[in-house]
Design an enzyme around this catalytic site. Structure first.
Site, PDB file in Angstrom:
ATOM      1  N   GLU A 128       0.826  -1.207   0.000  1.00  0.00           N
ATOM      2  CA  GLU A 128       0.000   0.000   0.000  1.00  0.00           C
ATOM      3  C   GLU A 128       0.863   1.261   0.000  1.00  0.00           C
ATOM      4  OE1 GLU A 128      -2.618  -1.219  -1.013  1.00  0.00           O
ATOM      5  OE2 GLU A 128      -4.117  -0.580   0.457  1.00  0.00           O
ATOM      6  N   THR A 181      -5.398   9.866  -7.126  1.00  0.00           N
ATOM      7  CA  THR A 181      -5.338   9.739  -5.673  1.00  0.00           C
ATOM      8  C   THR A 181      -4.862  11.055  -5.057  1.00  0.00           C
ATOM      9  OG1 THR A 181      -4.758   7.432  -5.993  1.00  0.00           O
ATOM     10  CG2 THR A 181      -4.430   8.321  -3.801  1.00  0.00           C
TER      11      THR A 181
END
Lengths: 306, 306
Positions: A128, A181
């Site tokens: 991640e 993002t």
């Protein structure tokens, strides 16, 4: 055991009032991964079908996560990883988390399970970190543990598994638009009003209680987010109209999945979930935006061997 | 039924990460109240023993709360209220809430229970509005419902009762100093960092889970407050030293009760609670600050008829 095929599930994180701490695991959406020992002392991503993603192990979330595991173990065993990618990257339903979680789960099994699930979460978090610049756990935890996961603390890492009321169903709409993002992060204010924060933790406390008592009504009333959703939802086409639509059709709650653009509707029972899915399908069909729609029960197992 | 004597319990609100939403009810500390019908069409506070508080019904929290109840009912029945005040006003353990809650509970009983407990909470909140300028529910709710109360929403009012792990004990230290509510309010920042807010709701979610699973360790780890405690604790003499002391002696958690100056230590079992109480007693005895110390189990009934 030389090789293993696993199902690596999609996940819905940032569940409204559970922003950054609460996620849940889906059943009907996920990747498949084939992981095999090799004799080369290195991790290779041998093939990715379905998506164009990096094959270099140190640029691929699965490679990075497995590397974290092997480093901790002090092992230089090599593995070949093949990914049949069914979750679209950038969808907001934990695409990178699925790859990271699936890879460390499979490698751990092949090595005779030297690590427990909490360890696996921490390795998958390294994936991640590569994917988003932030080692968050709210997708990888439910991907590995199944069900609902609450991340209480990062330092030390503590993750709770919460009960899953049996009739819960999740409908997920993925509008095929790109939200960077960076954009979806940058619009979040780093300071929030104390009043709204108090509402948020009141709602999260109630949501946790509702999971224990299987109180679907309370669960619906608690699924609110006055802090992040009002700003992030601006980036999602027809967000308010969708909310009204699914609420009218009896969905328990509605919100952004991850950082979007996917949105989720939580429903009670198959019949209501089917209805809500059909209505979203109908509503979105004439909007000139390609989309995918998923209906899933909550996956209580997480990653599993196929 | 013409008259009724009730026990109106003290309460600990703002339980660390549950700031403004979570409170619990004590067993061994509380007021007694004698409530009697009169024929005068008016509410009279006939006597208050133990404290110097207003006898005018419209300046007394019990009078104001009962008035809210009678107005809603459209009744002009009169009542005489006598209060044997054992909870010190300004202590931070719900002194005004006890009087408001006890009065509406007793009057409701004498009238044949026209209202349910949620209604009683809303009437008692009018007493809180008089006492502090803010109609908060996190003391009156546990005083009326008993156990742990979570205020999910004010509009509409929704309060949940959470389970009470049987071995929980509360030690409360009340340093007899005055902290003006205005001061204790004014130092709270109205904006908080999103990161701290996220930690807070992660902890509250975990705390609620711990109450359902009777996980005392988790309960202790969740009892954190990085938002309000760091500023309010400055007003409480020896706060950090007390925290270290009780933590060393095995208390699960420690924090400010209400807006202080009382502090609470949550303990598992009688033996540990006794030890923690003795250690606080010893520590505080040479500090030239008068104080009271209470040890109580969690009162699961709330206000009760004596």
């Amino acid at each position: 055991m030389e090789e293993l095929k696993v199902f690596a599930p999609a996940t819905v994180a940032n569940l409204s009032c559970g922003f950054d701490v609460l996620g849940c695991c889906l059943d009907s959406v996920g990747d498949e991964m084939l992981v095999r020992r090799n004799d080369l002392d290195q991790i290779r991503i041998t093939r990715i079908t379905g998506q164009d993603l990096p094959l270099e192990a140190d640029k691929n979330v699965a490679g990075v996560a497995v590397n974290a595991l092997l480093q901790k173990l002090g092992s230089n065993q090599g593995f070949d990883i093949e990914i049949i990618k069914k979750i679209k990257p950038g969808s907001g339903i934990g695409s990178s988390a699925a790859s990271s979680a699936g890879a460390v789960f499979a490698v751990n099994k092949l090595l005779g399970e030297p690590f427990d699930k909490l360890d696996l979460i921490s390795f998958a978090m390294q994936g991640e970190l590569l994917a988003s610049g932030n080692a968050h756990a709210d997708n990888v935890a439910p991907a590995i543990l199944g069900g609902f996961s609450l991340v209480r603390s990062y330092c030390p890492l503590e993750v709770l598994s919460l009960p899953v009321p049996s009739e819960l169903r999740m409908v997920v709409l993925h509008p095929l638009i790109e939200i960077k993002t960076k954009d979806s992060r940058s619009i979040i204010r780093q300071n929030v009003s104390l009043q709204k924060a108090i509402s948020q933790w009141g709602n999260l406390g109630a949501l946790v209680s509702a999971l224990y008592t299987e109180d679907y009504g309370l669960l619906g009333r608690s699924l609110k987010d006055e802090i992040v959703e009002p700003v992030r939802s601006i980036l999602i086409p027809y967000f308010q109209e969708l909310r009204e639509l699914v609420s009218e059709k009896g969905a328990l709650g509605f919100g952004i999945s991850g950082s979007g653009p996917s949105v989720y509707a939580l429903c009670k029972g198959d019949a209501n979930a089917e209805l809500v899915k059909e209505e979203i399908q109908r509503f979105y069909s004439d909007k000139n935006i390609a989309f995918e729609l998923h209906l899933s029960s909550i996956n209580e197992k997480g990653v599993k061997v196929l």
